[in-house]
Design an enzyme around this catalytic site. Structure first.
Site, PDB file in Angstrom:
ATOM      1  N   ARG A  50      29.325  29.429  37.624  1.00  0.00           N
ATOM      2  CA  ARG A  50      28.322  28.765  38.463  1.00  0.00           C
ATOM      3  C   ARG A  50      26.882  29.029  38.045  1.00  0.00           C
ATOM      4  O   ARG A  50      26.030  28.165  38.185  1.00  0.00           O
ATOM      5  CB  ARG A  50      28.526  29.171  39.920  1.00  0.00           C
ATOM      6  CG  ARG A  50      29.632  28.366  40.553  1.00  0.00           C
ATOM      7  CD  ARG A  50      29.696  28.611  42.019  1.00  0.00           C
ATOM      8  NE  ARG A  50      29.784  30.041  42.269  1.00  0.00           N
ATOM      9  CZ  ARG A  50      30.123  30.581  43.423  1.00  0.00           C
ATOM     10  NH1 ARG A  50      30.386  29.803  44.451  1.00  0.00           N
ATOM     11  NH2 ARG A  50      30.195  31.868  43.591  1.00  0.00           N
ATOM     12  N   HIS A 252      51.428  46.742  36.205  1.00  0.00           N
ATOM     13  CA  HIS A 252      51.473  47.622  35.029  1.00  0.00           C
ATOM     14  C   HIS A 252      52.654  48.595  35.051  1.00  0.00           C
ATOM     15  O   HIS A 252      53.386  48.730  34.076  1.00  0.00           O
ATOM     16  CB  HIS A 252      50.191  48.447  34.923  1.00  0.00           C
ATOM     17  CG  HIS A 252      48.930  47.633  35.009  1.00  0.00           C
ATOM     18  ND1 HIS A 252      48.798  46.408  34.413  1.00  0.00           N
ATOM     19  CD2 HIS A 252      47.735  47.882  35.608  1.00  0.00           C
ATOM     20  CE1 HIS A 252      47.577  45.937  34.642  1.00  0.00           C
ATOM     21  NE2 HIS A 252      46.923  46.809  35.363  1.00  0.00           N
ATOM     22  N   LYS A 352      43.608  56.850  41.991  1.00  0.00           N
ATOM     23  CA  LYS A 352      42.208  56.946  41.578  1.00  0.00           C
ATOM     24  C   LYS A 352      41.726  58.345  41.944  1.00  0.00           C
ATOM     25  O   LYS A 352      42.242  58.959  42.877  1.00  0.00           O
ATOM     26  CB  LYS A 352      41.360  55.930  42.342  1.00  0.00           C
ATOM     27  CG  LYS A 352      41.791  54.488  42.145  1.00  0.00           C
ATOM     28  CD  LYS A 352      40.960  53.830  41.081  1.00  0.00           C
ATOM     29  CE  LYS A 352      41.300  52.351  40.925  1.00  0.00           C
ATOM     30  NZ  LYS A 352      41.141  51.902  39.535  1.00  0.00           N
TER      31      LYS A 352
HETATM   32  C1  BG6 Z   1      43.344  47.266  36.193  1.00  0.00           C
HETATM   33  C2  BG6 Z   1      43.097  47.735  37.600  1.00  0.00           C
HETATM   34  O1  BG6 Z   1      44.363  46.315  36.163  1.00  0.00           O
HETATM   35  O2  BG6 Z   1      43.706  48.375  35.386  1.00  0.00           O
HETATM   36  C3  BG6 Z   1      42.050  48.832  37.636  1.00  0.00           C
HETATM   37  O3  BG6 Z   1      42.685  46.639  38.411  1.00  0.00           O
HETATM   38  C4  BG6 Z   1      42.410  49.944  36.692  1.00  0.00           C
HETATM   39  O4  BG6 Z   1      41.891  49.331  38.956  1.00  0.00           O
HETATM   40  C5  BG6 Z   1      42.723  49.389  35.308  1.00  0.00           C
HETATM   41  O5  BG6 Z   1      41.335  50.866  36.625  1.00  0.00           O
HETATM   42  C6  BG6 Z   1      43.247  50.464  34.392  1.00  0.00           C
HETATM   43  O6  BG6 Z   1      43.323  49.957  33.112  1.00  0.00           O
HETATM   44  P1  BG6 Z   1      43.223  50.920  31.845  1.00  0.00           P
HETATM   45  O7  BG6 Z   1      43.449  50.028  30.677  1.00  0.00           O
HETATM   46  O8  BG6 Z   1      41.877  51.543  31.894  1.00  0.00           O
HETATM   47  O9  BG6 Z   1      44.308  51.941  32.037  1.00  0.00           O
END
Ligand code: BG6
Length: 502
Positions: A50, A252, A352
């Site tokens: 946008r 993941h 986290k």
């Molecule tokens: C993302 C999440 O998919 O993966 C994040 O939304 C997270 O919250 C991140 O920090 C972690 O990715 P990586 O590659 O840093 O392990």
């Protein structure tokens, strides 16, 4: 990486071009591919969002993004300028139908001028609420098909999160399926693009000696940990709607579990690989609503210290409610009910503001069937442990027992260690480089299929439902900089095992 050829030339249209993902991941990855000469030639990016911006403004923003986030920096202004020529910008609201007639024309003109042929790759990097209208608009504008007579291919990459529960994921899958065929759709999970994650399969099937042990006869249990030291940073508002279970486990970590648990596919191609992953999902024992408290633990960080620095609690983060019950930590025990894994628990955890940034898969083997050295009670041989380190310190280690040198018979665990950096040198390519390359080539092996995403939401639905409510006074329940809530210890200890402290 195998370079792409002119046949793979394409116009990449990124929706959400002024957003975080484009700046942090997509353009730095494209730049690295360009400088590594793997991008097809010709190639063009059209950033859409946008904000009003000229091509020059977009390029200079992307120059800053590359300076901040790319692994390799341009050797000279000339090299950067050559890459910058591939970056174009088109402003408009992707949810608004009025954008599309102009975009169709612009795209056709660019394709003509740049000679990219008819291959088009769309990337949904907007806020997820825009995915359904955006996909519909692409269909209405006829952008789901290549230009007449071009012989090109149209594909679409959809960023996570793909839905926020089973119903919304199904609804999104339906919209997507009404416009694109499944072969055109690339649902991204960037963990699958990580070198160390791909290596799980190479480790299992390019080596003959591990696979015979990879089953319930020899494996006691598996622990998959994705620990982060960062908090929610500037993403408080997004995270409030998500939480750790949705953000990390639904995608993941369940993908990692599938890679560990799947049967060897007949070939390493998209369908055979994804068929096997689907079978794993089917074998995971559904979680009964009454069982949620026994097999799942949630946590939320309070204030504390991470790496010696003071960290605020989750509820003090920007965009977060002071009474939030959102999970910033989630642990789960799953059972894979099939011939190979029956009785082998899989423990998953993520959080986290944990004590350490570490992602790993730990395969704990069973003890020896009979301890020959049992006459000496001091002798305790630890069962073998295989740790696949996803990040950081990428590599793997296998621990085994060795005799401590000396006149007495004493045993000590030692490790055989493989480290990527030492073995191969340099830094591995970013996950997004590999995944963008694959989408341009039309290889969906490392992307998630619609049914897989659906099944992942379905599996977690009882936990999500149970966690939608909660007693706010019970949170925060872990201090920033620790390994999560005490409850998580109970989850694993009641089975007689312990979490690793990586
Ligand atoms: C993302 C999440 O998919 O993966 C994040 O939304 C997270 O919250 C991140 O920090 C972690 O990715 P990586 O590659 O840093 O392990």
């Amino acid at each position: 990486m195998t370079p792409l050829t002119a046949e793979d030339s394409c116009a990449l249209v990124i929706f959400g071009a002024s957003g975080d993902l484009t700046k942090r991941k997509l353009v730095p990855a494209l730049w690295q591919m360009f400088q590594g000469r793997v991008l097809p030639d010709p190639f063009v990016v059209i950033g859409v969002s946008r904000s009003e911006m000229t091509n020059e403004e977009f390029r200079s923003r992307m120059r800053e993004a590359v300076a901040e986030f790319a692994r390799v920096q341009p050797a000279s202004q000339k090299v950067w300028d050559r890459f910058a020529q591939t970056l174009l910008y088109y402003s408009g609201d992707p949810a608004n139908p009025a954008l599309y007639p102009g975009l169709v024309e612009y795209l056709a003109r660019v394709e003509q001028e740049r000679g990219t042929g008819g291959n088009r790759l769309f990337y949904c990097a907007t806020p997820p609420s825009l995915y359904p209208p955006l996909v519909r608009r692409l269909g209405e504008a006829g952008l789901n098909r290549p230009p007449e007579g071009s012989g090109g291919v149209v594909r679409i990459i959809i960023e996570k999160p793909f839905g926020r529960d089973l119903a919304s994921a199904r609804a999104l899958n339906q919209v997507v399926a009404s416009v694109f065929s499944e072969e055109q759709v690339y649902r991204i999970d960037h963990y699958l693009g990580k070198e160390t994650v791909q290596n799980v399969l190479v480790f299992r099937w390019a080596n003959g000696i591990f696979e015979p042990l990879w089953n319930r006869n020899h494996v006691d249990h598996v622990q998959i940990t994705v620990g982060e030291t960062i908090g929610v940073e500037a993403r408080g508002a997004y995270y409030e709607e998500s939480g750790a279970l949705r953000d990390m486990i639904q995608n993941h970590i369940l993908q990692l579990l599938c890679l560990v648990a799947m049967e060897p596919p007949v070939t390493f191609d998209a369908d055979p690989v994804r068929d096997e992953k689907t079978k794993v999902m089917r074998a995971i024992r559904p979680i009964a609503p009454a069982e949620v408290d026994r097999v799942a633990v949630r946590g939320q960080y309070g204030p504390g210290f991470v790496a010696g620095r003071r960290a605020v609690g989750y509820r003090e983060e920007k965009g977060v409610s002071a009474e939030s019950i959102t999970d910033t930590y989630a642990a789960l025990r799953l059972e894979v009910d099939n011939w190979r894994w029956a009785g082998v628990p899989f423990f998953l955890r993520t959080g986290k503001r944990l004590a350490k940034r570490t992602s790993e898969i730990a395969v704990q083997f069973k003890p020896t069937p009979h301890l020959v050295f049992q006459r000496n009670p001091e002798i305790l041989a630890e069962p073998n442990l295989l740790v696949l380190r996803i990040q950081p310190d990428e590599g793997m280690s296998l621990s085994f027992a060795a005799k401590l040198p000396g006149p007495d018979l004493k045993i000590k665990p030692v490790e055989m260690d493989f480290n990527y950096g030492q073995a191969f040198g340099g830094e591995p390519p970013e996950a997004y480089e590999r995944l963008l390359l694959d989408a341009m080539k039309g290889d969906a092996t490392l992307y998630a299929r619609g049914e897989w995403v659906d099944m992942a939401w379905e599996l977690l639905a009882p936990v999500l439902d149970a966690w939608a409510v909660g007693d706010a006074t019970k949170f925060p329940n872990y201090e920033a900089g620790t390994w999560g809530p005490a409850e998580a210890e109970r989850l694993i200890e009641e089975s007689g095992r312990r979490w690793r402290r990586p």
